[in-house]
Write an enzyme that holds these catalytic residues in place. Structure first.
Site, short mmCIF file in Angstrom:
data_model
loop_
_atom_site.label_atom_id
_atom_site.label_comp_id
_atom_site.label_asym_id
_atom_site.label_seq_id
_atom_site.Cartn_x
_atom_site.Cartn_y
_atom_site.Cartn_z
CE LYS A 12 -3.83 -2.40 2.34
NZ LYS A 12 -4.72 -2.40 3.54
CG PHE A 60 -13.40 1.20 7.50
CD1 PHE A 60 -12.78 0.67 6.36
CD2 PHE A 60 -14.07 0.33 8.35
CE1 PHE A 60 -12.83 -0.69 6.08
CE2 PHE A 60 -14.13 -1.03 8.07
CZ PHE A 60 -13.51 -1.54 6.93
NE ARG A 88 -6.07 -12.53 5.02
CZ ARG A 88 -6.83 -11.45 5.06
NH1 ARG A 88 -6.76 -10.54 4.09
NH2 ARG A 88 -7.65 -11.25 6.06
CB THR A 94 -7.30 -6.61 9.56
OG1 THR A 94 -7.63 -7.74 8.76
CG2 THR A 94 -7.74 -5.34 8.85
NE ARG A 105 -2.02 -5.91 7.09
CZ ARG A 105 -3.10 -6.53 6.65
NH1 ARG A 105 -3.62 -7.54 7.35
NH2 ARG A 105 -3.68 -6.16 5.53
CG ASN A 115 -3.50 -2.48 7.04
OD1 ASN A 115 -3.42 -1.93 5.94
ND2 ASN A 115 -4.48 -3.32 7.35
#
Ligand code: GDP
Ligand code: MG
Length: 152
Positions: A12, A60, A88, A94, A105, A115
């Protein structure tokens, strides 16, 4: 479980800005996964709204889309044994505060809205995301190291 299972992993905007691209790629490489596709992209709002379509009703959601529009992302397809679930696990929970140390993370993030990375949550969604982000343009080649990663 198949050795050709593929997952969509995305770094991200915060991961790119914080210089974590090499680190994240290295983790997947060293684990034994095969890189099947890689690009940097500045996604459109439409693409992100499709990608996160399941979350459109969440409070959100606008914040999430704004976050994802805040800079370029790195899009990847990683292939290997149980790639979706293992991907994952490597990402962590998350909410980074709930992520174990040793996960991406858990090592590099504190808040859910920053994150660092995305990973497909099911084989079915991985297929959808690989089509959405790569139009299925994924490379096919033999990873020579596979003989040292997988039992005969
Ligand atoms: P993931 O599959 O672990 O990425 O989690 P989800 O699919 O549930 O959510 C997608 C992304 O939305 C997460 O990675 C977060 O970046 C963001 N997100 C999820 N929950 C929240 C929240 O409560 N607040 C904010 N600001 N972002 C959230
Ligand atoms: Mg998700």
């Amino acid at each position: 479980m198949s050795t050709t299972e593929q997952t969509y992993i995305m770094i991200k905007p915060d991961g790119v800005q914080r210089g974590l691209v090499g680190e994240i790629i290295a983790r997947f490489e060293k684990r034994g996964f095969k890189l099947a596709a890689l690009k940097m992209e500045t996604p459109s709002k439409e693409l992100l709204e499709k990608h996160y379509g399941d979350l459109a009703d969440k409070p959100f959601f606008p914040k999430l889309v704004k976050y994802m529009l805040s800079g370029p992302v790195i899009c990847m397809v990683w292939e290997g044994l149980d790639a979706v679930k293992t991907g994952r696990v490597m990402l962590g929970a998350t909410n980074p505060l709930a992520s174990n140390p040793g996960t991406i993370r858990g090592d590099y993030a504190l808040q859910v809205g920053m994150n660092v990375c995305h990973g497909s949550d099911s084989v079915e969604n991985a297929k959808k995301e690989i089509e959405l982000w790569f139009n299925n343009d994924v490379k096919q080649y033999k990873l020579d190291a596979a003989q040292w990663i997988y039992e005969a």
